[in-house]
Design an enzyme around this catalytic site. Sequence first.
Site, mmCIF file in Angstrom:
data_model
loop_
_atom_site.group_PDB
_atom_site.id
_atom_site.type_symbol
_atom_site.label_atom_id
_atom_site.label_comp_id
_atom_site.label_asym_id
_atom_site.label_seq_id
_atom_site.Cartn_x
_atom_site.Cartn_y
_atom_site.Cartn_z
ATOM 1 N N GLU A 37 0.823 -1.212 0.000
ATOM 2 C CA GLU A 37 0.000 0.000 0.000
ATOM 3 C C GLU A 37 0.858 1.263 0.000
ATOM 4 O O GLU A 37 0.534 2.238 -0.656
ATOM 5 C CB GLU A 37 -0.954 0.006 1.208
ATOM 6 C CG GLU A 37 -2.108 -0.975 1.079
ATOM 7 C CD GLU A 37 -3.009 -0.699 -0.113
ATOM 8 O OE1 GLU A 37 -3.064 0.440 -0.594
ATOM 9 O OE2 GLU A 37 -3.651 -1.661 -0.591
ATOM 10 N N TYR A 120 -7.041 6.083 4.351
ATOM 11 C CA TYR A 120 -7.181 5.085 3.285
ATOM 12 C C TYR A 120 -6.335 3.842 3.578
ATOM 13 O O TYR A 120 -6.824 2.714 3.564
ATOM 14 C CB TYR A 120 -6.788 5.657 1.907
ATOM 15 C CG TYR A 120 -6.442 4.530 0.972
ATOM 16 C CD1 TYR A 120 -7.447 3.728 0.439
ATOM 17 C CD2 TYR A 120 -5.117 4.190 0.698
ATOM 18 C CE1 TYR A 120 -7.141 2.628 -0.354
ATOM 19 C CE2 TYR A 120 -4.798 3.095 -0.083
ATOM 20 C CZ TYR A 120 -5.818 2.324 -0.607
ATOM 21 O OH TYR A 120 -5.512 1.229 -1.357
ATOM 22 N N ASP A 138 -9.497 4.923 -2.250
ATOM 23 C CA ASP A 138 -8.414 5.475 -3.075
ATOM 24 C C ASP A 138 -9.066 6.225 -4.236
ATOM 25 O O ASP A 138 -10.304 6.313 -4.314
ATOM 26 C CB ASP A 138 -7.451 4.368 -3.533
ATOM 27 C CG ASP A 138 -8.100 3.405 -4.520
ATOM 28 O OD1 ASP A 138 -9.318 3.530 -4.777
ATOM 29 O OD2 ASP A 138 -7.382 2.533 -5.041
#
Length: 338
Positions: A37, A120, A138
């Site tokens: 991520e 997020y 996102d």
Amino acid sequence: MNSASKIYDPLYRWFEANKRVLPWRETSDPYKIWVSEIILQQTRVQQGLEYYMRFVERFPDVATMARATEDEVLRLWQGLGYYTRARNMYKGAQMIAERWGGVFPTTFDDIRAIPGVGEYTAGAIASFAYDLPYPALDGNVYRVLARLNDCDVVFDTTAGKKHFHSLAQRMLDEVHPRLFNSAIMELGALQCVPREPDCTACPLRHYCLAYAHHMVEVLPVRKPRPVVQDRELNYAIYLCPQTNEQGQKVVYTLLRQRTEKDIWHHLWEFPQQETSAPSAQRELTFTHLLSHRRLHATFRVYPVTSLPAIPDTIAVAWTALDDYALSRLTLRALQALQ
Ligand code: SF4
């Protein structure tokens, strides 16, 4: 069941048939998901994939990363840009090692406390690793949600993010959060693309208000982009052949580490002067784009018999440049020179 539950079946069927096979989707190891991520925050999947493999091979777990040096992490990151991400990742690894004995935290709030982990990323890790019911918004998800709901709220402001977050929370499949988040993200990446999506092939077209109202192309709405700032950077590459203690000829050059907090903090580059006007005498020139800056860089090579005394620089053998975490612009110049 919430009112969005009607989209789950068609969405999941589409996902099973169309999803890309990506290594971070095949694992529920929170550390590896975290690494993926952070890499993917401002990087395309194809490029990110290569770096992800490199990172998990060199640092297979959080303890290994915590034991490394920051410079080692930055060197592996070289070429990805936005180095704050790598620095935060390193800080995060140390925090996990110190605060949680090297065990990745398991609650949303603890995950959110890791440096560089925002709303997020925390949602993505919590749902992908532990199947916890947190949305993960996102850019792709904002777009799908704005279109499905025909929502013209500006999404990239604090108020807009809050609005979309509660919309996402209401739509989330609380029974299968991991599946829901993965599927909606993939739909945004592959099907509900920014320009001219093929809505006739979309599994959600019957539920999509923007499609029904002919609003697809104008959604989502973002705030106006900031003005790009132009900067002129003039670099000096000194080449100084010397004989080392073993009697071998070695070419030395000067490097300096950036301490300014604006761009490439802590990275190394050739000595440089910034000017307000473009350099009259251009040699090796590049235009390099960062998020809100356009850098015009000139590199000039100076063969010298002794290195000049420039404050804050160090002499480095040309063949040892690889040992330094260099800015991407410096790497571009080196590639062009070689
Ligand atoms: S119908 Fe079109 S706009 Fe709506 S979700 Fe599908 S691809 Fe996106």
